[in-house]
Design a protein around this motif. Structure first.
Motif, mmCIF file in Angstrom:
data_model
loop_
_atom_site.group_PDB
_atom_site.id
_atom_site.type_symbol
_atom_site.label_atom_id
_atom_site.label_comp_id
_atom_site.label_asym_id
_atom_site.label_seq_id
_atom_site.Cartn_x
_atom_site.Cartn_y
_atom_site.Cartn_z
ATOM 1 N N MET A 129 -96.463 2.296 3.892
ATOM 2 C CA MET A 129 -96.362 1.476 2.684
ATOM 3 C C MET A 129 -96.179 -0.003 3.037
ATOM 4 O O MET A 129 -96.718 -0.874 2.360
ATOM 5 N N GLY A 130 -95.431 -0.270 4.088
ATOM 6 C CA GLY A 130 -95.265 -1.651 4.539
ATOM 7 C C GLY A 130 -96.584 -2.265 4.981
ATOM 8 O O GLY A 130 -96.878 -3.419 4.669
ATOM 9 N N LEU A 131 -97.378 -1.485 5.705
ATOM 10 C CA LEU A 131 -98.683 -1.970 6.157
ATOM 11 C C LEU A 131 -99.614 -2.231 4.975
ATOM 12 O O LEU A 131 -100.269 -3.271 4.903
ATOM 13 N N ILE A 132 -99.652 -1.298 4.041
ATOM 14 C CA ILE A 132 -100.506 -1.483 2.864
ATOM 15 C C ILE A 132 -100.052 -2.706 2.063
ATOM 16 O O ILE A 132 -100.873 -3.522 1.640
ATOM 17 N N ASN A 133 -98.756 -2.831 1.865
ATOM 18 C CA ASN A 133 -98.235 -3.970 1.112
ATOM 19 C C ASN A 133 -98.554 -5.291 1.807
ATOM 20 O O ASN A 133 -98.828 -6.299 1.136
ATOM 21 N N THR A 134 -98.548 -5.298 3.124
ATOM 22 C CA THR A 134 -98.910 -6.503 3.875
ATOM 23 C C THR A 134 -100.363 -6.889 3.583
ATOM 24 O O THR A 134 -100.681 -8.071 3.397
ATOM 25 N N GLY A 135 -101.244 -5.895 3.519
ATOM 26 C CA GLY A 135 -102.638 -6.171 3.172
ATOM 27 C C GLY A 135 -102.758 -6.807 1.805
ATOM 28 O O GLY A 135 -103.505 -7.771 1.614
ATOM 29 N N GLY A 136 -102.012 -6.283 0.845
ATOM 30 C CA GLY A 136 -102.043 -6.848 -0.500
ATOM 31 C C GLY A 136 -101.529 -8.274 -0.535
ATOM 32 O O GLY A 136 -102.115 -9.142 -1.190
ATOM 33 N N THR A 137 -100.447 -8.517 0.168
ATOM 34 C CA THR A 137 -99.871 -9.860 0.208
ATOM 35 C C THR A 137 -100.841 -10.846 0.845
ATOM 36 O O THR A 137 -101.015 -11.966 0.357
ATOM 37 N N LEU A 138 -101.500 -10.418 1.916
ATOM 38 C CA LEU A 138 -102.484 -11.301 2.558
ATOM 39 C C LEU A 138 -103.667 -11.590 1.636
ATOM 40 O O LEU A 138 -104.177 -12.714 1.611
ATOM 41 N N GLY A 139 -104.098 -10.594 0.874
ATOM 42 C CA GLY A 139 -105.177 -10.824 -0.094
ATOM 43 C C GLY A 139 -104.786 -11.860 -1.127
ATOM 44 O O GLY A 139 -105.573 -12.736 -1.487
ATOM 45 N N GLY A 140 -103.540 -11.768 -1.605
ATOM 46 C CA GLY A 140 -103.042 -12.747 -2.570
ATOM 47 C C GLY A 140 -102.911 -14.137 -1.971
ATOM 48 O O GLY A 140 -103.058 -15.144 -2.669
ATOM 49 N N PHE A 141 -102.646 -14.211 -0.674
ATOM 50 C CA PHE A 141 -102.540 -15.494 0.015
ATOM 51 C C PHE A 141 -103.921 -16.118 0.235
ATOM 52 O O PHE A 141 -104.124 -17.315 0.012
ATOM 53 N N VAL A 142 -104.879 -15.299 0.632
ATOM 54 C CA VAL A 142 -106.222 -15.785 0.966
ATOM 55 C C VAL A 142 -107.007 -16.212 -0.276
ATOM 56 O O VAL A 142 -107.763 -17.188 -0.236
#
Length: 188
Positions: A129-142
């Protein structure tokens, strides 16, 4: 896990990108008053709310085991609606397509987050879940950075809407290898 990371990364690109840039687009390119553009954006928020409430129940009750297909088709429908927001000339049609686009986008988002709970051993759930959430956060950043760059080099919003729609297409395509795969057995 990498496929879910990429899927949620791509899903959050239009999620955050539309929130960041859509009001400006509607005011500058469609000539809408700011109060009207805020109502259009609010329609998207309503779609998020409805989809957040209903997707888990719907998928859990009627589409169990078909989650990758839900993500695939929801992502493609969201991509289509995002493009139709761009081509809409009126506030009403933009609101309708944004509402529908966010329903499908959130259906993809919620369903991606349910897959680890259904398919992975509990011992790795937190890390997954931490890894998936990191992907989401990076998408929101990019998203806002990439959109600003695309607007700067193209001098129009078409490239940004293509970018947002393509992100949803990629999120649907990247999940297809998971179609047909069942829960992995727990490792001893």
């Amino acid at each position: 896990m990498l496929l879910l990371f990429v899927a949620i990364f791509c899903i959050n690109i239009p999620s955050y990108g539309l929130m960041a840039w859509l009001p400006k687009f509607l005011v500058q390119q469609r000539g809408m008053p700011i109060d009207v553009s805020s109502m259009v954006v609010a329609a998207g928020g309503l779609g998020i709310w409805i989809s957040s409430l209903g997707t888990g129940w719907l998928v859990g009750r009627y589409l169990q085991g078909r989650e990758p297909w839900v993500i695939f088709f929801s992502s493609l429908l969201s991509a289509l609606c995002i493009w139709l927001v761009f081509t809409s000339e009126s506030a009403l049609t933009a609101s309708l397509f944004l509402f529908l686009g966010y329903i499908f986008l959130m259906a993809s988002f919620v369903t991606v987050f349910t897959l680890p709970m259904k398919r992975l051993p509990t011992e790795v759930m937190g890390a997954a879940m931490g890894l998936i959430n990191t992907g989401g956060t990076l998408g929101g950043f990019v998203a806002p950075i990439a959109m600003g760059y695309l607007i700067t080099i193209s001098h129009n919003y078409m490239t940004t809407f293509i970018f947002l729609a393509l992100a949803m297409v990629v999120s649907g395509l990247v999940i297809l290898p998971l179609a047909g795969k069942a829960r992995q057995p727990a490792l001893n």
